[in-house]
Structures are given as C-alpha cells and as structure tokens.
Design a protein around this motif. Structure first.
Motif, short mmCIF file in Angstrom:
data_model
loop_
_atom_site.label_atom_id
_atom_site.label_comp_id
_atom_site.label_asym_id
_atom_site.label_seq_id
_atom_site.Cartn_x
_atom_site.Cartn_y
_atom_site.Cartn_z
N PRO A 147 6.52 -7.84 17.39
CA PRO A 147 6.74 -6.43 17.08
C PRO A 147 5.47 -5.64 16.78
O PRO A 147 5.47 -4.41 16.91
CB PRO A 147 7.65 -6.48 15.84
CG PRO A 147 8.32 -7.80 15.92
CD PRO A 147 7.34 -8.73 16.55
N SER A 148 4.40 -6.31 16.38
CA SER A 148 3.16 -5.59 16.07
C SER A 148 2.38 -5.20 17.31
O SER A 148 1.42 -4.43 17.23
CB SER A 148 2.26 -6.45 15.17
OG SER A 148 1.84 -7.62 15.86
N ILE A 149 2.78 -5.69 18.48
CA ILE A 149 2.06 -5.39 19.73
C ILE A 149 2.50 -4.02 20.25
O ILE A 149 3.70 -3.80 20.48
CB ILE A 149 2.31 -6.46 20.79
CG1 ILE A 149 1.70 -7.79 20.35
CG2 ILE A 149 1.75 -6.04 22.14
CD1 ILE A 149 2.01 -8.95 21.28
N PRO A 150 1.56 -3.08 20.45
CA PRO A 150 1.94 -1.76 20.97
C PRO A 150 2.11 -1.80 22.49
O PRO A 150 1.35 -1.18 23.25
CB PRO A 150 0.75 -0.88 20.55
CG PRO A 150 -0.42 -1.82 20.57
CD PRO A 150 0.12 -3.17 20.14
N GLY A 151 3.10 -2.53 22.93
CA GLY A 151 3.28 -2.71 24.36
C GLY A 151 4.73 -2.76 24.77
O GLY A 151 5.64 -2.79 23.94
#
Length: 300
Positions: free
Chosen positions: A208-212
C-alpha cells in the motif's frame, strides 16, 4: 470511559434481499456493536440505508453526506465490498474508517467480528495504526464527451461481453502508445486492488505504500502481454478497437456499457481513504493469513 471518537456511524451490508436468517444475523451484529460503543461513551448513529435495509429502528440515522460532515469515525460491519462502497463515498470528507469483518476474505475489513470488543476498546482510546489508500478516477469518453464517471478504490476493469470473443484494446499511457492488446479484458488496479481481481489474473502484489498501479491483461491472446507496474501519476487511456458488448466496471460495483471507439480514462484521484487498524497491525500479517502462506510450513 471517554472515547477519542464521540460520534460514530455504523454502516452495514446494503443488501435488500436474501434470507431472513442472514438479515437477522447482520442486524444482531450491528446491535451488538452499537451497544458496545454506547458502553464506551460514544454516540452512535446508523447510516440511513443500513437502518432501512436491516429494519433497525430506535437509532438516529444520517445520510452518507451527513456522516461525512458530522461523524468522527465510520465503523463498517460487513465485508470488503461494503467497505469499498462506503470508502469511495466518504473519501472526500476524510472520515476514518474501521472494518469489522463478517465476509469471507477481509483484506480491508480486518477485525474479526468474534474479537471486535477487545480490538475496538483500545482503538477508541487512540491505540491504532492509520493507513491511507489512494483512489482512482475513471471516466468513459465517447466522441469527445464524458458519458460516465466513477471512482474506484480497488480497480477499473474493461471486460469483453459475456457471450462474445476477445476485445481488442488500444492502450496509451501519458499520451504514448503502448500496445494493441487482444484479450478478455484489462485491469488497472491500485495497491488495494492488487489482492483482488488483478491477483487472480496473474498480477503482482503491491504494498500500500507504493504510489503505483498495476496494469494486468485478462487471458491475453499473446502470452508476452504481461502485467506492468505504473506510477499512479500516469494518465491511462484504453480505447475499444474491436469486440462486442464490452463493459467497464469500477470496483465491480458500478458498470458502464461500451461502444466501439469509446475511451476509458483512468487518473489518480485527489482523495484517499483513511483506514484505522489495531495497534501492531501489519500488511504482511494480513497477506499471510488471507492467502494462507504458512499452510504446510512448521512455525518457528
């Protein structure tokens, strides 16, 4: 006992049909949670559709918009589908959400109903982990005009018709041509949605922390068409080149019928959903439990 959250909204399953036993069980669960919240010093309101569908009288009711404007916390009792629906509606208001799971999987409604009291008592005192999840905006463009728009927390999916063959899709990212793909469809999934339809179609898990986002073809004609991870700042456009009765779905909860030449455009929303989890919550614990990663392996 003083709670960090004074006015708490209860949201339940939206089903209006089903067996009386199922509805009675859901109503009993909501009443048990409401009584617990009262004992913790919270003022409790019911979301209006929940109260009507469950036949629950005797509680104040608010619309979703009123919950967004007035409530300190939204407490969802149900499954991930219920959370997806209310999460999209409340994202613009910034109301934090807690999920008590009565469904099957519970990736985002992660507190088991059987254990809700011990978890909630601590969370109401401020012992929780906050988790922000991004939303995507989807729209259908036809002859230069927007004919449908919706938000998605999990995914935007373009699917072939139920009785027709493959669809051919022209895919662009930030105005650059990527490929023409023949497949049963195409999924654009957020990290939250990477554990849903995208996973069953062979896509990767995104933390969830990946801005993708992940773009996953569904049963592609060419096996070299593989999932690809994109920045969530990208502007994705999918044009219907060939195929009959195609549709676009948003979190599998809203649907748009598509015509040849339609373009489905996906961009990042300015809003995000605020989830609260019990102290000590870990995304990897959720994956391990829900995907049964430890089955057959001796624990250490």
């Amino acid at each position: 006992m003083d709670s960090k959250f004074q006015l708490v909204a209860l949201i339940g399953k939206y089903q209006t049909s089903g067996s009386s036993t199922v509805i009675a069980g859901s109503r009993a669960a909501l009443e048990a949670v409401a009584n617990f919240l009262h004992d913790q010093g919270c003022d409790v309101v019911l979301e209006a559709d929940t109260a009507r569908n469950m036949g629950m009288a005797g509680y104040p009711t608010l619309t979703v918009a009123q919950i967004g404007e007035q409530c300190d916390l939204g407490l969802v009792v149900g499954g991930d589908g219920t959370m997806l629906g209310i999460g999209r509606q409340l994202a613009a208001y910034g109301v934090p959400l807690v999920g008590i799971n009565q469904g099957r999987l519970g990736f985002i409604t992660d507190i088991p109903y059987d254990n809700f009291a011990s978890c909630l008592s601590k969370m109401l005192q401020g012992e929780y982990v906050e988790d922000h999840r991004s939303l995507m905006n989807g729209r259908v463009m036809r002859a230069g005009h927007c004919v449908y728009t919706a938000m998605a927390l999990n995914d935007v999916v373009v699917n072939r018709g139920a009785t027709s063959g493959m669809v051919e899709l022209r895919v662009e990212v930030d105005g650059h041509f990527v490929a023409n793909q023949r497949a049963d469809g195409l999924i654009i999934a957020s990290p939250t949605g990477s554990t849903a339809y995208a996973l069953s179609s062979g896509g990767p898990l995104l933390h969830p922390s990946i801005p993708g986002w992940v773009m996953v073809p569904i049963a592609p004609h060419t096996l070299s068409n593989r999932p690809i991870v994109l920045a969530n700042t990208a502007h994705i456009a999918i044009e219907i080149v060939a195929g009959r009765d195609a549709s676009a779905s948003f979190d599998q909860q809203s649907l748009a019928s598509l015509m040849l030449g339609d373009r489905i455009e996906v961009t990042r929303s300015n809003h995000h959903v605020r989830f609260l989890h019990p102290k000590g919550w870990s995304y990897f614990d959720t994956l391990r439990e829900k995907l049964h990663w430890n089955e057959g392996v001796a624990s250490t």
